[in-house]
Design a protein around this motif. Structure first.
Motif, PDB file in Angstrom:
ATOM      1  N   GLU A   1    -110.778  -9.842 -21.518  1.00 28.87           N
ATOM      2  CA  GLU A   1    -111.234 -11.023 -20.771  1.00 28.87           C
ATOM      3  C   GLU A   1    -112.601 -11.474 -21.269  1.00 28.87           C
ATOM      4  O   GLU A   1    -112.861 -12.678 -21.411  1.00 28.87           O
ATOM      5  CB  GLU A   1    -111.285 -10.708 -19.271  1.00 28.87           C
ATOM      6  CG  GLU A   1    -111.752 -11.849 -18.408  1.00 28.87           C
ATOM      7  CD  GLU A   1    -110.734 -12.981 -18.337  1.00 28.87           C
ATOM      8  OE1 GLU A   1    -111.170 -14.133 -18.129  1.00 28.87           O
ATOM      9  OE2 GLU A   1    -109.532 -12.718 -18.477  1.00 28.87           O
TER      10      GLU A   1
ATOM     11  N   ASP B   1    -109.448 -17.082 -21.519  1.00 27.61           N
ATOM     12  CA  ASP B   1    -108.096 -17.326 -21.017  1.00 27.61           C
ATOM     13  C   ASP B   1    -107.012 -16.927 -22.008  1.00 27.61           C
ATOM     14  O   ASP B   1    -105.868 -16.707 -21.616  1.00 27.61           O
ATOM     15  CB  ASP B   1    -107.928 -18.806 -20.650  1.00 27.61           C
ATOM     16  CG  ASP B   1    -108.671 -19.158 -19.373  1.00 27.61           C
ATOM     17  OD1 ASP B   1    -108.889 -18.235 -18.557  1.00 27.61           O
ATOM     18  OD2 ASP B   1    -109.026 -20.333 -19.188  1.00 27.61           O
TER      19      ASP B   1
ATOM     20  N   ARG C   1    -104.821 -13.507 -21.467  1.00 23.44           N
ATOM     21  CA  ARG C   1    -103.826 -13.266 -20.415  1.00 23.44           C
ATOM     22  C   ARG C   1    -102.571 -12.537 -20.901  1.00 23.44           C
ATOM     23  O   ARG C   1    -102.157 -11.563 -20.267  1.00 23.44           O
ATOM     24  CB  ARG C   1    -103.430 -14.576 -19.723  1.00 23.44           C
ATOM     25  CG  ARG C   1    -104.567 -15.255 -19.021  1.00 23.44           C
ATOM     26  CD  ARG C   1    -104.989 -14.495 -17.796  1.00 23.44           C
ATOM     27  NE  ARG C   1    -106.057 -15.252 -17.132  1.00 23.44           N
ATOM     28  CZ  ARG C   1    -107.043 -14.707 -16.495  1.00 23.44           C
ATOM     29  NH1 ARG C   1    -107.108 -13.402 -16.392  1.00 23.44           N
ATOM     30  NH2 ARG C   1    -107.973 -15.436 -15.927  1.00 23.44           N
ATOM     31  N   PRO C   2    -101.939 -12.979 -21.991  1.00 21.87           N
ATOM     32  CA  PRO C   2    -100.738 -12.242 -22.426  1.00 21.87           C
ATOM     33  C   PRO C   2    -101.049 -10.794 -22.819  1.00 21.87           C
ATOM     34  O   PRO C   2    -100.283  -9.877 -22.505  1.00 21.87           O
ATOM     35  CB  PRO C   2    -100.231 -13.023 -23.641  1.00 21.87           C
ATOM     36  CG  PRO C   2    -100.871 -14.358 -23.549  1.00 21.87           C
ATOM     37  CD  PRO C   2    -102.149 -14.173 -22.804  1.00 21.87           C
ATOM     38  N   TRP C   3    -102.171 -10.595 -23.494  1.00 26.91           N
ATOM     39  CA  TRP C   3    -102.554  -9.241 -23.906  1.00 26.91           C
ATOM     40  C   TRP C   3    -102.869  -8.372 -22.700  1.00 26.91           C
ATOM     41  O   TRP C   3    -102.567  -7.176 -22.687  1.00 26.91           O
ATOM     42  CB  TRP C   3    -103.757  -9.292 -24.848  1.00 26.91           C
ATOM     43  CG  TRP C   3    -103.421  -9.927 -26.148  1.00 26.91           C
ATOM     44  CD1 TRP C   3    -103.756 -11.176 -26.568  1.00 26.91           C
ATOM     45  CD2 TRP C   3    -102.643  -9.362 -27.201  1.00 26.91           C
ATOM     46  NE1 TRP C   3    -103.246 -11.421 -27.816  1.00 26.91           N
ATOM     47  CE2 TRP C   3    -102.553 -10.321 -28.232  1.00 26.91           C
ATOM     48  CE3 TRP C   3    -102.013  -8.139 -27.381  1.00 26.91           C
ATOM     49  CZ2 TRP C   3    -101.858 -10.091 -29.409  1.00 26.91           C
ATOM     50  CZ3 TRP C   3    -101.326  -7.904 -28.552  1.00 26.91           C
ATOM     51  CH2 TRP C   3    -101.251  -8.875 -29.549  1.00 26.91           C
ATOM     52  N   GLN C   4    -103.465  -8.969 -21.677  1.00 26.09           N
ATOM     53  CA  GLN C   4    -103.737  -8.210 -20.461  1.00 26.09           C
ATOM     54  C   GLN C   4    -102.439  -7.817 -19.768  1.00 26.09           C
ATOM     55  O   GLN C   4    -102.327  -6.728 -19.215  1.00 26.09           O
ATOM     56  CB  GLN C   4    -104.624  -9.031 -19.521  1.00 26.09           C
ATOM     57  CG  GLN C   4    -106.033  -9.174 -20.017  1.00 26.09           C
ATOM     58  CD  GLN C   4    -106.842 -10.133 -19.172  1.00 26.09           C
ATOM     59  OE1 GLN C   4    -106.323 -11.101 -18.638  1.00 26.09           O
ATOM     60  NE2 GLN C   4    -108.135  -9.855 -19.067  1.00 26.09           N
ATOM     61  N   GLY C   5    -101.464  -8.693 -19.807  1.00 27.42           N
ATOM     62  CA  GLY C   5    -100.161  -8.374 -19.225  1.00 27.42           C
ATOM     63  C   GLY C   5     -99.490  -7.218 -19.939  1.00 27.42           C
ATOM     64  O   GLY C   5     -98.924  -6.312 -19.309  1.00 27.42           O
ATOM     65  N   TRP C   6     -99.539  -7.235 -21.267  1.00 27.44           N
ATOM     66  CA  TRP C   6     -98.969  -6.133 -22.042  1.00 27.44           C
ATOM     67  C   TRP C   6     -99.725  -4.831 -21.790  1.00 27.44           C
ATOM     68  O   TRP C   6     -99.126  -3.754 -21.724  1.00 27.44           O
ATOM     69  CB  TRP C   6     -98.967  -6.457 -23.532  1.00 27.44           C
ATOM     70  CG  TRP C   6     -97.883  -7.424 -23.901  1.00 27.44           C
ATOM     71  CD1 TRP C   6     -98.044  -8.712 -24.286  1.00 27.44           C
ATOM     72  CD2 TRP C   6     -96.486  -7.180 -23.880  1.00 27.44           C
ATOM     73  NE1 TRP C   6     -96.814  -9.287 -24.512  1.00 27.44           N
ATOM     74  CE2 TRP C   6     -95.839  -8.358 -24.280  1.00 27.44           C
ATOM     75  CE3 TRP C   6     -95.705  -6.071 -23.568  1.00 27.44           C
ATOM     76  CZ2 TRP C   6     -94.455  -8.460 -24.364  1.00 27.44           C
ATOM     77  CZ3 TRP C   6     -94.321  -6.170 -23.661  1.00 27.44           C
ATOM     78  CH2 TRP C   6     -93.723  -7.357 -24.056  1.00 27.44           C
ATOM     79  N   THR C   7    -101.036  -4.943 -21.633  1.00 31.63           N
ATOM     80  CA  THR C   7    -101.840  -3.755 -21.343  1.00 31.63           C
ATOM     81  C   THR C   7    -101.462  -3.182 -19.977  1.00 31.63           C
ATOM     82  O   THR C   7    -101.301  -1.958 -19.829  1.00 31.63           O
ATOM     83  CB  THR C   7    -103.341  -4.092 -21.374  1.00 31.63           C
ATOM     84  OG1 THR C   7    -103.668  -4.618 -22.659  1.00 31.63           O
ATOM     85  CG2 THR C   7    -104.192  -2.872 -21.096  1.00 31.63           C
TER      86      THR C   7
END
Length: 81
Positions: free
Chosen positions: A28, A33, A36-42
């Motif tokens: 982040e 912004d 977001r996809p990488w945070q979801g995968w994490t």
């Protein structure tokens, strides 16, 4: 009171969750912004690790219980003879 042994699975669970949260915050901070996809995968990886650790703990607990039950059954057989 008996001294507790070091719980490797608990340490692994805590470390994996801490690393995941640090990675989410770092993504982040660095990407905004776009993170977001990488945070979801994490987050998905964190949940997968937690589930895996829970399954290993359940497997070890059941294996120990079955071993204990076998030993108790063997002792009962020896006393009955």
């Amino acid at each position: 009171m008996a001294k507790q042994a070091f719980d490797t699975l608990r340490a692994l669970a805590i470390a994996s969750q801490a690393c995941g949260f640090i990675l989410i915050i770092t993504l982040e901070t660095l990407m905004g912004d776009a993170a977001r996809p990488w945070q979801g995968w994490t987050l998905a990886a964190m949940l997968l690790c937690a589930l895996s650790i829970a399954l290993v703990r359940l497997y070890r607990r059941n294996r120990a219980r079955k071993s204990r039950d076998r030993r108790l059954a063997a002792l009962d057989d020896d006393e009955a003879s």
